[in-house]
Scaffold this motif. Structure first.
Motif, PDB file in Angstrom:
ATOM      1  N   ALA A  25     -13.944   8.064 -16.941  1.00  0.00           N
ATOM      2  CA  ALA A  25     -13.045   6.517 -16.761  1.00  0.00           C
ATOM      3  C   ALA A  25     -11.748   7.007 -17.023  1.00  0.00           C
ATOM      4  O   ALA A  25     -10.494   5.592 -18.029  1.00  0.00           O
ATOM      5  CB  ALA A  25     -13.662   5.830 -18.255  1.00  0.00           C
ATOM      6  N   GLY A  26     -11.468   7.653 -17.011  1.00  0.00           N
ATOM      7  CA  GLY A  26     -10.127   8.214 -17.153  1.00  0.00           C
ATOM      8  C   GLY A  26      -8.966   8.190 -16.200  1.00  0.00           C
ATOM      9  O   GLY A  26      -7.669   8.166 -16.254  1.00  0.00           O
ATOM     10  N   GLY A  27      -8.512   7.568 -15.030  1.00  0.00           N
ATOM     11  CA  GLY A  27      -8.512   7.198 -14.358  1.00  0.00           C
ATOM     12  C   GLY A  27      -8.662   5.890 -13.244  1.00  0.00           C
ATOM     13  O   GLY A  27      -9.764   6.180 -12.760  1.00  0.00           O
ATOM     14  N   ARG A  31     -10.958   3.382 -15.262  1.00  0.00           N
ATOM     15  CA  ARG A  31      -9.872   2.977 -16.036  1.00  0.00           C
ATOM     16  C   ARG A  31     -10.180   1.210 -15.721  1.00  0.00           C
ATOM     17  O   ARG A  31     -10.228   0.661 -16.658  1.00  0.00           O
ATOM     18  CB  ARG A  31      -9.021   3.747 -15.659  1.00  0.00           C
ATOM     19  CG  ARG A  31      -7.822   3.253 -17.182  1.00  0.00           C
ATOM     20  CD  ARG A  31      -6.455   3.461 -17.312  1.00  0.00           C
ATOM     21  NE  ARG A  31      -6.592   4.693 -17.651  1.00  0.00           N
ATOM     22  CZ  ARG A  31      -5.798   5.613 -18.095  1.00  0.00           C
ATOM     23  NH1 ARG A  31      -4.120   5.468 -17.468  1.00  0.00           N
ATOM     24  NH2 ARG A  31      -5.572   7.214 -18.693  1.00  0.00           N
ATOM     25  N   ALA A  34     -13.807   0.466 -17.102  1.00  0.00           N
ATOM     26  CA  ALA A  34     -13.787   0.231 -18.569  1.00  0.00           C
ATOM     27  C   ALA A  34     -12.723  -0.774 -18.965  1.00  0.00           C
ATOM     28  O   ALA A  34     -13.372  -1.937 -19.909  1.00  0.00           O
ATOM     29  CB  ALA A  34     -12.662   1.467 -19.338  1.00  0.00           C
ATOM     30  N   LEU A  35     -11.312  -1.359 -18.584  1.00  0.00           N
ATOM     31  CA  LEU A  35     -10.611  -2.657 -18.905  1.00  0.00           C
ATOM     32  C   LEU A  35     -10.960  -3.547 -18.770  1.00  0.00           C
ATOM     33  O   LEU A  35     -11.201  -4.310 -19.280  1.00  0.00           O
ATOM     34  CB  LEU A  35      -9.446  -1.910 -18.124  1.00  0.00           C
ATOM     35  CG  LEU A  35      -8.155  -1.277 -19.123  1.00  0.00           C
ATOM     36  CD1 LEU A  35      -7.640  -0.411 -18.079  1.00  0.00           C
ATOM     37  CD2 LEU A  35      -7.658  -1.083 -20.664  1.00  0.00           C
ATOM     38  N   ALA A  46     -15.731   5.134 -23.077  1.00  0.00           N
ATOM     39  CA  ALA A  46     -14.342   5.288 -21.705  1.00  0.00           C
ATOM     40  C   ALA A  46     -15.163   7.432 -21.465  1.00  0.00           C
ATOM     41  O   ALA A  46     -14.646   7.444 -22.635  1.00  0.00           O
ATOM     42  CB  ALA A  46     -13.091   5.097 -21.716  1.00  0.00           C
ATOM     43  N   ASP A  48     -14.346  10.884 -19.847  1.00  0.00           N
ATOM     44  CA  ASP A  48     -14.017  12.105 -18.694  1.00  0.00           C
ATOM     45  C   ASP A  48     -14.324  13.159 -19.081  1.00  0.00           C
ATOM     46  O   ASP A  48     -14.590  13.498 -20.075  1.00  0.00           O
ATOM     47  CB  ASP A  48     -12.998  11.070 -18.454  1.00  0.00           C
ATOM     48  CG  ASP A  48     -12.221  11.528 -17.417  1.00  0.00           C
ATOM     49  OD1 ASP A  48     -12.372  10.581 -16.387  1.00  0.00           O
ATOM     50  OD2 ASP A  48     -12.195  13.226 -16.893  1.00  0.00           O
ATOM     51  N   GLU A  56      -6.095   8.079 -23.425  1.00  0.00           N
ATOM     52  CA  GLU A  56      -5.730   6.824 -23.035  1.00  0.00           C
ATOM     53  C   GLU A  56      -6.245   5.969 -22.068  1.00  0.00           C
ATOM     54  O   GLU A  56      -5.787   4.942 -22.645  1.00  0.00           O
ATOM     55  CB  GLU A  56      -4.817   7.767 -21.687  1.00  0.00           C
ATOM     56  CG  GLU A  56      -4.051   8.884 -22.321  1.00  0.00           C
ATOM     57  CD  GLU A  56      -3.342   8.996 -21.325  1.00  0.00           C
ATOM     58  OE1 GLU A  56      -2.823  10.708 -21.034  1.00  0.00           O
ATOM     59  OE2 GLU A  56      -3.481   9.090 -20.242  1.00  0.00           O
ATOM     60  N   THR A  57      -7.691   5.450 -21.583  1.00  0.00           N
ATOM     61  CA  THR A  57      -7.806   4.758 -21.227  1.00  0.00           C
ATOM     62  C   THR A  57      -8.419   4.075 -22.510  1.00  0.00           C
ATOM     63  O   THR A  57      -8.634   2.513 -22.689  1.00  0.00           O
ATOM     64  CB  THR A  57      -9.546   5.138 -20.626  1.00  0.00           C
ATOM     65  OG1 THR A  57      -8.830   5.694 -19.614  1.00  0.00           O
ATOM     66  CG2 THR A  57      -9.971   3.776 -20.176  1.00  0.00           C
ATOM     67  N   ALA A  60      -5.777   2.190 -24.202  1.00  0.00           N
ATOM     68  CA  ALA A  60      -5.335   0.186 -23.444  1.00  0.00           C
ATOM     69  C   ALA A  60      -6.310  -0.484 -23.164  1.00  0.00           C
ATOM     70  O   ALA A  60      -6.232  -1.643 -23.851  1.00  0.00           O
ATOM     71  CB  ALA A  60      -5.436   1.086 -21.881  1.00  0.00           C
TER      72      ALA A  60
END
Ligand code: NAD
Length: 272
Positions: A25-27, A31, A34-35, A46, A48, A56-57, A60
């Motif tokens: 879920a880091g990118g 990601r 997740a959002l 999230a 990773d 970071e996720t 966000a």
């Protein structure tokens, strides 16, 4: 008609009260998923292998007024799964949704591929999904849930120079069907489905080692990205949000009669 990606729709609470774990879920797609799940009211873990990216996720999600927590999880490591799921259960209670999204890509001709490269790809993509399915079912079997595995159109359609990824993603489809049938037979009330992205504009195109390999093998400054676009009937790459929408659908109760299914989200790539 406006593309759905241009504007983030407000959620309607389709996953209110649900606890969801997303791998990778880091990118990229993870990601975006997740959002999307958080926008629909889910509490999202999230995860990773890159802890900073997971943080970071989660940040966000919280910045968008959602509930998001980061966790470090290497999907290829069974002990990592056991520790992660035990910690989630202790802190947040039972899991409702698992999205097995983490994946890597390794390109180049099969005749030159090392066994280490093959095993690395299989280890993350296929072993990682197997471990997620196994431990996800254990975590959810008492009260049911939904598992969404991220495969690829490469599981359906041949393409040169990407054999290890294709084989791992085809394995994920077989695993998805088996898991769906086993859960139904044991009355676990867990649906297991797969999303098959076509070419999607994420870091996987830029940051991993397979992309330069593809170019080098063609012996020219081939724009492999452009090649995929031209092979896609919609003549473009997909966005992470477009894959996230399919993941959200399969995770939600709107897909309550769907299990063992493979949903291609590929701009028509696999229809040809
Ligand atoms: N982008 C595409 O064109 C495309 C096409 C078909 C399928 N997919 C699949 O979609 C999924 C997401 O890919 P993406 O395009 O968002 O890629 P990405 O590289 O942007 O994201 C992948 C994420 O997985 C994480 N990861 C890698 N190894 C891990 C491990 N061992 N444990 C946990 N996390 C790990 C990475 O840190 C990264 O955050 C993958 O399974 C990929 O195979 C992508």
């Amino acid at each position: 008609m406006k593309r759905r990606t241009e504007k983030k729709q407000a959620g309607t609470g389709r996953l209110a009260g649900r606890l969801c774990l997303i791998t990778g879920a880091g990118g990229g797609i993870g990601r975006a998923a997740a959002l999307a799940l958080a926008r629909e009211g889910a509490t999202v873990i999230a995860s990773d292998v890159d802890e900073t990216a997971a943080e970071e996720t989660a940040e966000a999600i919280r910045a968008a007024s959602g509930a998001g927590m980061p966790v470090e999880l290497d999907v290829a490591d069974e002990a990592s799964w056991e520790g992660c799921l035990a910690a989630i259960a202790a802190a947040h209670g039972p899991l409702d949704v698992l999205v097995n999204n983490a994946g890597v890509a390794m390109g180049g001709p099969l005749v030159d591929m090392t066994l280490d490269d093959w095993r690395w790809t299989m280890g993350v993509n296929l072993d990682g999904t197997f471990l997620g399915v196994k431990h996800g079912i254990r975590a959810m079997r008492a009260r049911g849930g939904s598992i969404v595995n991220v495969s690829s159109v490469l599981a359906l359609v041949g393409r040169p120079l990407i054999g290890a990824v294709a084989a791992s993603k085809a394995g994920i489809l077989a695993l998805t069907r088996t898991a769906a049938l086993e859960c139904a037979a044991r009355k676990y009330n867990i649906r297991v489905n797969a999303v098959l992205p076509g070419g999607v504009d994420t870091g996987i195109f830029h940051s991993q080692s397979w992309w330069p390999n593809l170019r080098a093998d063609r012996g020219r400054e081939a724009d492999a990205r452009r090649d995929i676009i031209s092979d896609t009937p919609f003549q473009r790459l997909g966005s992470p949000d477009e894959i996230a929408s399919a993941i959200l659908f399969l995770a939600s109760d709107e897909a309550s009669f769907i299990t063992g299914a493979s949903l291609a989200v590929d701009g028509g790539y696999s229809a040809g």
